[in-house]
Design a protein around this motif. Structure first.
Motif, mmCIF file in Angstrom:
data_model
loop_
_atom_site.group_PDB
_atom_site.id
_atom_site.type_symbol
_atom_site.label_atom_id
_atom_site.label_comp_id
_atom_site.label_asym_id
_atom_site.label_seq_id
_atom_site.Cartn_x
_atom_site.Cartn_y
_atom_site.Cartn_z
ATOM 1 N N MET A 118 0.812 -1.220 0.000
ATOM 2 C CA MET A 118 0.000 0.000 0.000
ATOM 3 C C MET A 118 0.847 1.273 0.000
ATOM 4 O O MET A 118 0.510 2.225 -0.718
ATOM 5 N N PRO A 119 1.917 1.365 0.796
ATOM 6 C CA PRO A 119 2.770 2.546 0.652
ATOM 7 C C PRO A 119 3.326 2.725 -0.752
ATOM 8 O O PRO A 119 3.524 3.862 -1.198
ATOM 9 N N SER A 120 3.568 1.611 -1.451
ATOM 10 C CA SER A 120 4.035 1.728 -2.838
ATOM 11 C C SER A 120 2.920 2.198 -3.770
ATOM 12 O O SER A 120 3.155 3.002 -4.676
ATOM 13 N N MET A 121 1.700 1.709 -3.539
ATOM 14 C CA MET A 121 0.580 2.107 -4.394
ATOM 15 C C MET A 121 0.282 3.602 -4.248
ATOM 16 O O MET A 121 -0.025 4.281 -5.231
ATOM 17 N N TYR A 122 0.357 4.101 -3.020
ATOM 18 C CA TYR A 122 0.051 5.514 -2.769
ATOM 19 C C TYR A 122 1.331 6.289 -2.440
ATOM 20 O O TYR A 122 1.345 7.147 -1.553
ATOM 21 N N GLN A 123 2.398 5.980 -3.164
ATOM 22 C CA GLN A 123 3.696 6.594 -2.908
ATOM 23 C C GLN A 123 3.648 8.105 -3.088
ATOM 24 O O GLN A 123 4.303 8.859 -2.350
ATOM 25 N N ASN A 124 2.878 8.586 -4.045
ATOM 26 C CA ASN A 124 2.803 10.021 -4.302
ATOM 27 C C ASN A 124 2.255 10.769 -3.092
ATOM 28 O O ASN A 124 2.729 11.853 -2.739
ATOM 29 N N PHE A 125 1.265 10.190 -2.419
ATOM 30 C CA PHE A 125 0.684 10.820 -1.233
ATOM 31 C C PHE A 125 1.716 10.929 -0.112
ATOM 32 O O PHE A 125 1.850 11.980 0.525
ATOM 33 N N PHE A 126 2.449 9.861 0.132
ATOM 34 C CA PHE A 126 3.431 9.885 1.213
ATOM 35 C C PHE A 126 4.617 10.780 0.873
ATOM 36 O O PHE A 126 5.190 11.417 1.765
ATOM 37 N N ASP A 127 4.989 10.847 -0.403
ATOM 38 C CA ASP A 127 6.089 11.738 -0.787
ATOM 39 C C ASP A 127 5.727 13.199 -0.568
ATOM 40 O O ASP A 127 6.572 14.006 -0.155
ATOM 41 N N GLN A 128 4.458 13.546 -0.841
ATOM 42 C CA GLN A 128 4.031 14.927 -0.657
ATOM 43 C C GLN A 128 3.963 15.328 0.813
ATOM 44 O O GLN A 128 3.984 16.520 1.140
ATOM 45 N N HIS A 129 3.854 14.343 1.707
ATOM 46 C CA HIS A 129 3.759 14.643 3.144
ATOM 47 C C HIS A 129 5.045 14.262 3.881
ATOM 48 O O HIS A 129 5.035 14.093 5.101
ATOM 49 N N ALA A 130 6.129 14.119 3.156
ATOM 50 C CA ALA A 130 7.434 13.860 3.769
ATOM 51 C C ALA A 130 8.166 15.190 3.963
ATOM 52 O O ALA A 130 8.093 16.084 3.113
ATOM 53 N N GLU A 131 8.831 15.347 5.074
ATOM 54 C CA GLU A 131 9.567 16.566 5.409
ATOM 55 C C GLU A 131 11.064 16.284 5.331
ATOM 56 O O GLU A 131 11.527 15.181 5.675
ATOM 57 N N VAL A 132 11.795 17.298 4.878
ATOM 58 C CA VAL A 132 13.240 17.167 4.671
ATOM 59 C C VAL A 132 13.955 18.237 5.494
ATOM 60 O O VAL A 132 13.518 19.391 5.561
ATOM 61 N N ASN A 133 15.040 17.842 6.151
ATOM 62 C CA ASN A 133 15.868 18.784 6.914
ATOM 63 C C ASN A 133 16.655 19.693 5.975
ATOM 64 O O ASN A 133 16.778 19.412 4.776
ATOM 65 N N PRO A 134 17.206 20.802 6.477
ATOM 66 C CA PRO A 134 17.994 21.705 5.598
ATOM 67 C C PRO A 134 19.177 21.026 4.930
ATOM 68 O O PRO A 134 19.586 21.429 3.833
ATOM 69 N N ASP A 135 19.719 19.987 5.578
ATOM 70 C CA ASP A 135 20.854 19.299 4.948
ATOM 71 C C ASP A 135 20.415 18.241 3.942
ATOM 72 O O ASP A 135 21.255 17.513 3.394
ATOM 73 N N GLY A 136 19.098 18.144 3.681
ATOM 74 C CA GLY A 136 18.601 17.194 2.706
ATOM 75 C C GLY A 136 18.223 15.849 3.258
ATOM 76 O O GLY A 136 17.720 14.994 2.513
ATOM 77 N N SER A 137 18.419 15.621 4.558
ATOM 78 C CA SER A 137 18.074 14.326 5.153
ATOM 79 C C SER A 137 16.588 14.262 5.482
ATOM 80 O O SER A 137 15.915 15.286 5.623
#
Length: 587
Positions: A118-137
């Protein structure tokens, strides 16, 4: 030899450890292989799986489209179909839940689907709600936190190995006794009566318990002292109870939510008193039975010869024993209905092919699903209405017991409260007059002293029962026979007092007068315990007067005088089906 044996014993732990490592590696390799097969099957047909599943649409603010999917097509093509409950939280928004359906490969089990597919099927949704630190991590703390709970859809009644035996046993206990008695006793008796109509066959009393004909005659015949208005009052309470539970289902979570949407829904507020009204009705019927018993004892004493020293009125211990025996019979009459409902609720309904996570379905939605889990933790204790006694004896009351008013099994807490109130009233009425009055006053005083703005259910209902019994004893009610017809006017007086209880309850527990007279509303809310006592006393007194007025002689009583072909049998049957609290649900 001993040296070789000692050497072998020393090397045994290393040997066992090696076996454990090899077994672990083999299991891990097998799990990874199964997961890879699942992912390969998913990726090979990913477009088709998305067509048959729900869609999280970014263009519609991530609203879920095609929520229910295509279960028939998915299963016809040899795949698996899952109902999914999606818990999510994000630092930008409040946490929440949602439900949707997905079609998955048959090679995948529930753990693989929830953790990988399911995370693979709705990967776009989870990518849009992922947060990234200033160093890119990747910032795991601020990114989407989620969990997925699944239930596989089956197009038939899906009974697991653990549920198969209880379900089949319950069906056998329900159907077999009636079928056996009908085939082996009622049919031969009917044939015998046709040829020998004047002969009466004797039979064991236990046959009547499972006889369909005897059951129908008991259901449709009115009691000798029944009152049609009292029957209609009980039916009205049952109708209000059903309406209350529909409006408090998973789609409409609280009465306050209805009231905030439209002023019309403020009419739902009186329904919140229906559970208290049922307990008050049970207390009145208990007091009426006690008054009839006392009148019978007094009549027997009056019929005795003047020189007789014996009294028909039993002693306190004898009266208490009679009262407890009556409460036990009432409890034993209700237990089969409770067991039937809990068997249906815990064993059969979870196996029915439906979506238990549906947020839009009024009854069997997500709240019902979680309530089932809480009920099954102590299913035997709750099924036998021993939630409060069990928590008192074992001191193991938890948050589920507290939130469920002593019984989290959906509606069985109403049965439990009603039998407890009936037993309390029976024991208090068995006391001598002055002692009973003192105990009732003590219950009311302690109830208000121990209460708070959210007092416990047993304190609340014990206080209400004591208020009604005090009122009845002060005015020498209820009448053992039929009250005079002038008491018919008390129906309107009792109804007006109950409307007063509704109004005070709406102000103290709802938002009545919050906008029109805010000063009065704030004053009442500041003294919520006093307001609770006012509406509880008004409800108790109003119910007592209403019941007494319903029993008053009206000249003709349909329950007694109408022929079975008219509505008399229908009213009697409906009244018996509404016996007790929430008995309408199994029917």
């Amino acid at each position: 030899s001993p040296p070789l044996l000692a050497s072998a014993m020393k090397s045994m732990p290393c040997f066992l450890a090696s076996l454990c490592v090899l077994a672990t590696l083999e299991v891990a390799g097998s799990s990874e292989q199964k997961l890879q097969v699942c992912l390969d099957a998913f990726r090979a047909n990913i477009v088709r799986f998305r067509e048959l599943s729900a869609v999280m649409a970014q263009d519609h603010n991530w609203d879920i489209l095609h929520r229910h999917g295509e279960p028939a097509v998915c299963m016809r093509e040899g795949h698996r179909f899952y109902f999914a409950l999606f818990f999510y939280s994000h630092w930008r928004t409040a946490s929440g839940t949602s439900d949707f359906c997905s079609c998955m490969p048959r090679e995948c089990d529930e753990a693989m689907v929830a953790d990988e597919v399911m995370p693979s099927m709705y990967q776009n949704f989870f990518d849009q709600h992922a947060e990234v630190n200033p160093d890119g991590s990747y910032d795991a703390a601020k990114s989407m936190q989620y969990s997925i709970t699944l239930k596989e859809y089956k197009s038939w009644l899906d009974l697991s190995a653990g549920l198969e035996q209880p379900v089949l046993l319950g069906v056998a206990l329900i159907l077999l006794p009636g079928i056996l008695v009908t085939c082996c006793w009622e049919v031969p008796r009917a044939v015998y009566r046709r040829f020998r109509p004047k002969d009466e066959l004797s039979h064991p009393v236990v046959l009547d318990a499972f006889s369909l004909g005897s059951g129908w005659r008991s259901l449709s015949s009115a009691a000798p002292d029944s009152s049609p208005d009292l029957c209609r009052l009980r039916l009205a309470l049952v109708a209000a109870l059903i309406t209350l539970h529909v409006t408090q289902g998973s789609k409409w979570r609280y009465i306050e939510a209805l009231e905030s949407k439209h002023i019309l829904f403020k009419a739902v507020r009186p329904l919140a008193l229906v559970n208290d009204a049922f307990v008050q009705l049970s207390a009145y019927l208990c007091a009426w039975s006690h008054t009839k018993a006392e009148a019978a004892w007094a009549a027997k004493d009056a019929s005795e010869s003047p020189g007789s020293t014996s009294s028909a009125t039993p002693s306190f211990l004898r009266r208490l024993g009679i009262g407890l025996a009556r409460s036990s019979r009432k409890y034993l009459r209700q237990i089969p209905c409770c067991l039937l409902w809990n068997w249906f609720y815990l064993f059969l309904l979870p196996s029915v092919p439906y979506n238990p996570y549906n947020h839009a379905f009024p009854w069997f939605g997500i709240r019902w699903y979680h309530a089932t889990g809480r009920c099954m933790q102590r299913k035997f204790r709750y099924s036998f209405l021993l939630g409060d006694l069990g928590a008192l004896l074992f001191q193991d009351g938890d948050e589920h017991w507290l939130a469920g008013n002593g019984n989290p099994c959906v509606n069985l807490w109403n049965f439990q409260l009603e039998i407890q109130a009936f037993t309390l009233a029976t024991c208090v009425l068995a006391l001598p007059g002055f002692a009973a009055n003192a105990v009732l006053v003590a219950i009311v005083a302690c109830g208000f002293n121990a209460g708070s703005n959210n007092d416990l259910w047993w304190v609340h209902h014990a206080r209400g029962v004591a208020i009604q019994l005090l009122f009845l004893r002060c005015f020498r009610l209820p009448d053992a026979g039929k009250p005079h017809r002038r008491w018919r006017h008390m129906r309107w007086v009792g109804s007006m007092i109950m409307l007063l209880a509704v109004f005070v309850h709406g102000v103290s527990r709802g938002k009545w007068l919050a906008e029109t007279v805010p000063e009065v509303w704030r004053t009442v809310r500041a003294h919520e315990l006093l307001a609770t006592g006012v509406w509880q006393a008004a409800l108790a007194i109003g119910m007592a007067l209403l019941c007494e007025g319903c029993r008053a002689d009206a000249g003709t009583l349909r329950c007694q005088n109408e022929s079975p072909a008219t509505s008399g049998w229908l009213l009697a049957a409906a009244n018996r089906l509404a016996f007790g609290i929430n008995i309408s649900h199994p029917f």
